[in-house]
Design a protein around this motif. Structure first.
Motif, PDB file in Angstrom:
ATOM      1  N   LYS A  67      33.135  68.445  10.748  1.00  0.00           N
ATOM      2  CA  LYS A  67      32.733  69.480  11.744  1.00  0.00           C
ATOM      3  C   LYS A  67      32.664  70.565  10.917  1.00  0.00           C
ATOM      4  N   CYS A  68      31.742  71.578  11.434  1.00  0.00           N
ATOM      5  CA  CYS A  68      31.393  72.647  10.560  1.00  0.00           C
ATOM      6  C   CYS A  68      32.732  73.598  10.589  1.00  0.00           C
ATOM      7  N   PRO A  69      33.023  74.197   9.421  1.00  0.00           N
ATOM      8  CA  PRO A  69      34.358  74.820   9.232  1.00  0.00           C
ATOM      9  C   PRO A  69      34.440  76.179   9.872  1.00  0.00           C
ATOM     10  N   VAL A  70      33.053  76.598  10.524  1.00  0.00           N
ATOM     11  CA  VAL A  70      32.944  77.990  11.071  1.00  0.00           C
ATOM     12  C   VAL A  70      32.940  77.646  12.449  1.00  0.00           C
ATOM     13  N   CYS A  71      32.127  76.983  13.002  1.00  0.00           N
ATOM     14  CA  CYS A  71      32.242  76.814  14.399  1.00  0.00           C
ATOM     15  C   CYS A  71      32.503  75.347  14.974  1.00  0.00           C
ATOM     16  N   GLY A  72      32.768  74.540  14.209  1.00  0.00           N
ATOM     17  CA  GLY A  72      33.267  73.274  14.868  1.00  0.00           C
ATOM     18  C   GLY A  72      32.234  72.349  15.195  1.00  0.00           C
ATOM     19  N   ARG A 122      24.446  69.403   7.212  1.00  0.00           N
ATOM     20  CA  ARG A 122      24.188  70.778   7.830  1.00  0.00           C
ATOM     21  C   ARG A 122      24.979  70.791   9.021  1.00  0.00           C
ATOM     22  N   CYS A 123      25.133  72.253   9.509  1.00  0.00           N
ATOM     23  CA  CYS A 123      25.701  72.423  10.913  1.00  0.00           C
ATOM     24  C   CYS A 123      24.399  72.737  11.803  1.00  0.00           C
ATOM     25  N   PRO A 124      24.421  71.854  12.864  1.00  0.00           N
ATOM     26  CA  PRO A 124      23.154  71.852  13.744  1.00  0.00           C
ATOM     27  C   PRO A 124      23.091  73.033  14.700  1.00  0.00           C
ATOM     28  N   ALA A 160      24.069  79.507  17.496  1.00  0.00           N
ATOM     29  CA  ALA A 160      25.220  80.102  17.729  1.00  0.00           C
ATOM     30  C   ALA A 160      26.457  80.118  16.483  1.00  0.00           C
ATOM     31  N   CYS A 161      26.093  79.335  15.727  1.00  0.00           N
ATOM     32  CA  CYS A 161      27.116  79.308  14.421  1.00  0.00           C
ATOM     33  C   CYS A 161      27.224  80.656  13.862  1.00  0.00           C
ATOM     34  N   PRO A 162      28.430  81.178  14.128  1.00  0.00           N
ATOM     35  CA  PRO A 162      28.727  82.544  13.509  1.00  0.00           C
ATOM     36  C   PRO A 162      28.275  82.733  12.103  1.00  0.00           C
ATOM     37  N   SER A 163      28.529  81.636  11.372  1.00  0.00           N
ATOM     38  CA  SER A 163      28.228  81.883   9.631  1.00  0.00           C
ATOM     39  C   SER A 163      26.669  81.939   9.521  1.00  0.00           C
ATOM     40  N   GLN A 164      26.012  80.945  10.336  1.00  0.00           N
ATOM     41  CA  GLN A 164      24.559  81.172  10.046  1.00  0.00           C
ATOM     42  C   GLN A 164      24.041  82.472  10.791  1.00  0.00           C
ATOM     43  N   VAL A 165      24.387  82.786  11.761  1.00  0.00           N
ATOM     44  CA  VAL A 165      23.955  83.940  12.376  1.00  0.00           C
ATOM     45  C   VAL A 165      24.315  85.196  11.519  1.00  0.00           C
TER      46      VAL A 165
HETATM   47 ZN   LIG Z   1      28.612  75.939  12.237  1.00  0.00          ZN
END
Ligand SMILES: [Zn+2]
Length: 694
Positions: free
Chosen positions: A429-434, A447-449, A453-458
């Motif tokens: 799971k994405c360590p930031v958004c799950g 990749r985090c899909p 909305a993933c805060p890190s990607q944003v």
């Molecule tokens: Zn994420």
């Protein structure tokens, strides 16, 4: 010989032949990656191993050697993108010595070769020069002026990179007379040397590439090679290449060349060539070895990367006597320093989520000195690498600087593994958004899909948006972006342009004046050059260079969004991979709405409606009306093309209209124009008025 012996003999031969063929293919492949693409897949050591194994097999089974074996050639065939230059004297590469013992063996071979020729062998003198991590070039000067420069290529024929070399600041264009000023300069002079990228430029380039989510160069040599082989010399100029001369090769009769190589280096200096200052004359092999040891650590303090010492026999008469193998001259050898490694502890492993969602494992190390710098972090690359190394938190690991710049973890010292260490699991799971991580077929990265909305990607995307080479928004940095995200005020780039002064004033440490400055900076960024806007979108594979190419063809986000993959791929310098990434980007719903919002907010780049400035006056005083659908450009692009040439584009046909441009299904405007006697042109007539070839 018995039947059985013959059979096993035959089997052995077939096995060796197969191995030779395999090694040859591997070597050719890796040479192509190295020389043409400047993207090696294996380390130099691994390459040397393959090469030595092939040489060894060919030595033991000379009849199995293929006539086109890579051991019989140097480098790779020159690319067809540049003109070809045949070297007057083959530009060979050097044989390597991987240890001080191998230097002794090299000297033994020299002595033997000289004795075989019945030459008197006195004490051998040498010249030691630091081996700069760059690429060799051959320069021709005619009557003292720089005429032509070529890469090594295959050793016989190189690439003509004269134009790009002219951008190298310390490469002399005009030579000084080496003797009394009245003496004429030689009609013809060939000088060889190394083009390299200074450490500072290399680090800046890699930083920029990482910011673009592009893979960095593994070492300065690859970066220099890539820079020198740019199609556009202006791109080369941006990379700050530099030059060192190391040899005087061909001259005419007007000058008397020194017989000592060391003297000829001084000779080069008198002509005005930059020569690396630490070269030294060595009376014997012991002094050579002392030099190699002395520079093993000291070299890290130099502003350019070095990976060894080049040792040459000083007496140039010996050069002729000794000659060369197909691969390298016998009178010189390259002593290579072992890669810099150090052991340290892994204190933590963190999984960082980048702008495009790629999850990169980073090892946080107990700080350790390595190749002259202190290393605190090292890349673990990807999930496969973690599994292969079975690396764990608390492990003692060996870190190496690949190309001595980017540290990586190469092995785990299992003897020092703590008793209760746990297998390191790559997160699912994405360590930031799950969100559940995904991995597409041919990719190594997970990749985090959760792109939207993933805060890190944003956060990373917005940081990229405001960065200097993108929209260059002054005063909006990492900490303000974090504050804005935490306050729920922004979740994408377009939200920046909706911020109000009142909202900004709710933030900590934000005063009246600063708030106004932020808003002004945001407003100013709306009309950055279109290339910056394309780059700011953060489309995968679209770095600054590609963004510029795209801006040359498409004059708004809308027209780029509408373009087919084929159209994008047809832009010079843009290939199918990039076209695919661009198409994928615009196919995603969140990106589509982002683009609509940006347009509505007036964030259109200089290509936007009111931003179009005429660049010529070919159509000055002419008014155009467009009707129907054009096949090769959309309405907006056509109108901008007219404005750029000083003309006007209006929407309805009047007596003042000069031309009606008709596409497919033109509608009622055509009848109106005919009624008023206005000139009607079709798309190809329009294109030729614009000066666009069909
Ligand atoms: Zn994420």
């Amino acid at each position: 010989m018995s039947q059985l012996e013959k059979l096993s003999d035959w089997e052995e031969t077939a096995r060796v032949q197969e191995r030779i063929n395999w090694l040859s293919r591997q070597i050719e492949h890796h040479r192509f990656r190295y020389y043409i693409l400047s993207q090696p897949e294996i380390t130099d050591e691994e390459f040397d191993r393959l090469f030595r194994e092939l040489e060894d097999l060919e030595g033991r089974y000379p009849r199995l050697r293929n006539p086109d074996s890579p051991t019989q050639k140097v480098g790779v065939p020159p690319s067809t993108e540049f003109g070809q230059v045949r070297h007057r004297v083959p530009l060979l590469s050097l044989a390597n010595a991987m240890s001080l013992e191998e230097l002794d063996k090299w000297e033994e071979r020299l002595v033997r070769a000289l004795k075989n020729q019945d030459m008197e062998v006195g004490p051998l003198n040498y010249v030691c020069e630091l081996k700069i991590d760059g690429l060799s070039i051959a320069l021709t000067y005619r009557n003292g002026l720089f005429e032509q420069g070529a890469t090594r290529g295959n050793g016989e024929v190189g690439e003509d990179v004269t134009l790009n070399l002219k951008t190298v600041v310390n490469l002399p264009y005009r030579l000084n007379p080496p003797g009394p000023a009245e003496k004429p300069l030689p009609e013809m002079l060939e000088v060889r040397g190394e083009i390299y990228m200074p450490k500072a430029s290399f680090e800046a380039l890699n930083k920029a590439l990482i910011a673009e989510d592009e893979p960095p160069f593994a070492n300065p040599r690859n970066a220099a090679s890539g820079a020198l082989r740019q199609k556009d010399p202006r791109q080369t100029a941006k990379r700050n290449l530099a030059f060192f001369a190391y040899g005087l090769y061909v001259t005419d009769k007007t000058i008397k060349e020194p017989l000592s190589h060391f003297e000829s280096l001084n000779f080069l200096k008198k002509f005005g060539f930059p020569v690396e200052v630490h070269g030294r004359f060595a009376k014997n092999m012991q002094e050579v070895k002392d030099y190699c040891s002395e520079w093993e650590q000291k070299r890290h303090e130099l502003p350019y990367q070095t990976d060894g010492v080049v040792i040459k026999a000083d007496n140039r008469l010996l050069w002729q006597a000794l000659g060369a193998t197909a691969h390298s001259p016998r009178w010189a050898v390259a002593f290579k320093y072992p890669p810099e490694e150090a052991e340290t502890l892994i204190e933590d492993v963190r999984f960082e989520v980048g702008r495009t969602g790629a999850v990169t494992p980073i090892a946080w190390l107990k700080p350790v000195k390595l190749a002259g710098t202190t290393v605190k972090r090292a890349s673990l690359h990807n999930a496969d690498q973690i599994k292969r190394l079975d690396v764990r938190i608390g492990d003692a690991v060996v870190v190496r600087k690949a190309g001595e710049i980017i540290p990586e973890v190469v092995s785990v010292n299992l003897k020092r593994r703590p008793a209760q260490s746990e297998v390191l699991h790559y997160p699912t799971k994405c360590p930031v958004c799950g969100a559940h991580l995904e991995r597409s077929g041919n990719e190594v990265a997970f990749r985090c899909p959760n792109t939207a909305a993933c805060p890190s990607q944003v956060r990373r995307r917005i940081e990229h948006w405001v960065s200097r080479s993108a929209m260059d928004v002054d005063g909006v940095g990492e900490s303000l972006i974090e504050q804005l995200i935490n306050a729920g005020l922004i979740k994408n780039a377009s939200d920046l342009y909706r911020l109000t002064k009142e909202q900004l004033l709710t933030l900590e440490r934000m005063g009246e004046k600063s708030a106004e400055n932020v808003l002004a900076a945001l407003h100013a960024s709306k009309k950055r050059p279109l290339a910056n806007l394309f780059f700011a979108l953060g489309i995968r594979h679209v770095g600054q260079g590609v963004a510029e190419l795209l801006a040359g063809r498409f004059d708004s986000i809308a027209s780029l969004a509408k373009a087919s993959k084929e159209e994008i791929a047809s832009v010079e310098g843009v290939g199918p991979t990039i076209a695919q990434a661009v198409a994928e980007y615009f196919a995603e719903a969140p990106n589509q709405s982002l683009i609509k919002e940006l347009e509505a907010l007036g964030v259109t780049g200089e290509g936007g409606e009111e931003g179009v400035q005429p660049v010529s006056q070919e159509l000055a005083g002419k008014t155009f009306v467009l009707s129907g659908t054009l096949n090769t450009m959309d309405r907006t692009s056509a109108e901008k093309a007219i404005k750029r040439r000083g003309g006007r584009a209006t929407s309805s046909v009047t007596k003042k209209t000069n031309y009606l441009v008709v596409g497919d299904n033109p509608g009622s405007k055509l009848a109106k124009a005919q009624e008023l006697g206005i000139t009607v042109i079709d798309e190809s007539g329009f294109r030729s008025m614009l000066g666009i070839a069909d």
